[in-house]
Motif scaffolding. Structure first.
Motif, PDB file in Angstrom:
ATOM      1  N   SER A   1     -54.633 -18.702  13.497  1.00 14.69           N
ATOM      2  CA  SER A   1     -54.164 -19.676  12.923  1.00 14.69           C
ATOM      3  C   SER A   1     -54.930 -19.788  11.526  1.00 14.69           C
TER       4      SER A   1
ATOM      5  N   GLN B   1     -49.853 -25.585   4.472  1.00 19.05           N
ATOM      6  CA  GLN B   1     -49.456 -25.165   5.980  1.00 19.05           C
ATOM      7  C   GLN B   1     -50.197 -24.145   6.869  1.00 19.05           C
ATOM      8  N   VAL B   2     -49.901 -24.668   7.929  1.00 25.45           N
ATOM      9  CA  VAL B   2     -50.606 -23.808   8.921  1.00 25.45           C
ATOM     10  C   VAL B   2     -49.767 -22.743   9.146  1.00 25.45           C
ATOM     11  N   PHE B   3     -50.561 -21.546   9.073  1.00 25.86           N
ATOM     12  CA  PHE B   3     -49.694 -20.092   9.457  1.00 25.86           C
ATOM     13  C   PHE B   3     -50.328 -19.629  10.735  1.00 25.86           C
TER      14      PHE B   3
ATOM     15  N   SER C   1     -50.349 -24.159  -0.060  1.00 20.73           N
ATOM     16  CA  SER C   1     -49.453 -25.006   0.369  1.00 20.73           C
ATOM     17  C   SER C   1     -49.762 -26.101   1.327  1.00 20.73           C
TER      18      SER C   1
ATOM     19  N   PRO D   1     -43.697 -27.114   1.027  1.00 21.83           N
ATOM     20  CA  PRO D   1     -42.757 -27.693   1.871  1.00 21.83           C
ATOM     21  C   PRO D   1     -41.578 -28.567   0.809  1.00 21.83           C
TER      22      PRO D   1
ATOM     23  N   ARG E   1     -54.937 -22.103   7.466  1.00 23.13           N
ATOM     24  CA  ARG E   1     -54.223 -23.133   6.862  1.00 23.13           C
ATOM     25  C   ARG E   1     -54.098 -22.314   5.336  1.00 23.13           C
TER      26      ARG E   1
ATOM     27  N   GLU F   1     -43.372 -18.102   4.606  1.00 27.88           N
ATOM     28  CA  GLU F   1     -42.815 -19.229   4.995  1.00 27.88           C
ATOM     29  C   GLU F   1     -43.956 -20.451   4.812  1.00 27.88           C
ATOM     30  N   ALA F   2     -45.151 -20.030   5.233  1.00 27.95           N
ATOM     31  CA  ALA F   2     -46.240 -21.081   5.261  1.00 27.95           C
ATOM     32  C   ALA F   2     -46.624 -20.912   3.711  1.00 27.95           C
TER      33      ALA F   2
END
Length: 147
Positions: A94, A102-104, A100, A138, A96, A133-134
């Motif tokens: 995982s 966001q977490v991948f 973004s 958002p 960040r 997507e990550a």
């Protein structure tokens, strides 16, 4: 000879993951041959660290760009399978995404070929759609349209 090569390959792969975990850039780079066959498929426009590389100095660039772009959260190697000059590592991680926030998270499979104590071929498979997507910021919802 096969067992000696298998042991040597295992040691190189263990050194790779130890250097990666400790962000030891020069140690990582020195594990690769001058000319390599490297590929991490995915959207190179959104994630410029992905793609093909053919030279050792491009490995250095890869890790610099990767470490500027992500913040590692966790990583686990489940298996390292080695036979002769070939190894496969599987696990999950995982990170960040700095762009973004966001977490991948993804499972991964890394394939290595070692010749003359150097990595000459590297392939990494991960959830490339999840990475896209990550990396995309958002969506913010305009709640005023509900009123």
């Amino acid at each position: 000879m096969l067992q000696t090569q298998t042991n040597q390959t295992r040691e190189i792969i263990n050194n790779f993951y130890k250097a990666l975990a400790n962000k030891k850039l020069e140690t990582l780079v020195q594990l690769f041959a001058e000319v390599i066959d490297w590929e991490i498929p995915g959207n190179e426009e959104l994630a410029p660290w992905l793609g093909k590389r053919t030279k050792q100095n491009e490995v250095r660039d890869f890790f610099k760009l990767l470490w500027q772009s992500i913040e590692p959260i966790s990583a686990q190697i489940d298996h390292i399978l080695v036979e002769d000059d070939f190894a496969i590592a599987t696990g999950h991680f995982s990170s960040r995404m700095n762009r973004s926030g966001q977490v991948f998270s993804s499972m991964f499979s890394a394939h290595f070929t070692v010749k003359d104590s150097l990595i000459v071929r590297y392939r990494l498979q991960e959830d490339s759609q999840g990475l896209v997507e990550a990396l995309i910021l958002p969506k913010t919802w305009d709640l005023s349209i509900i009123e």
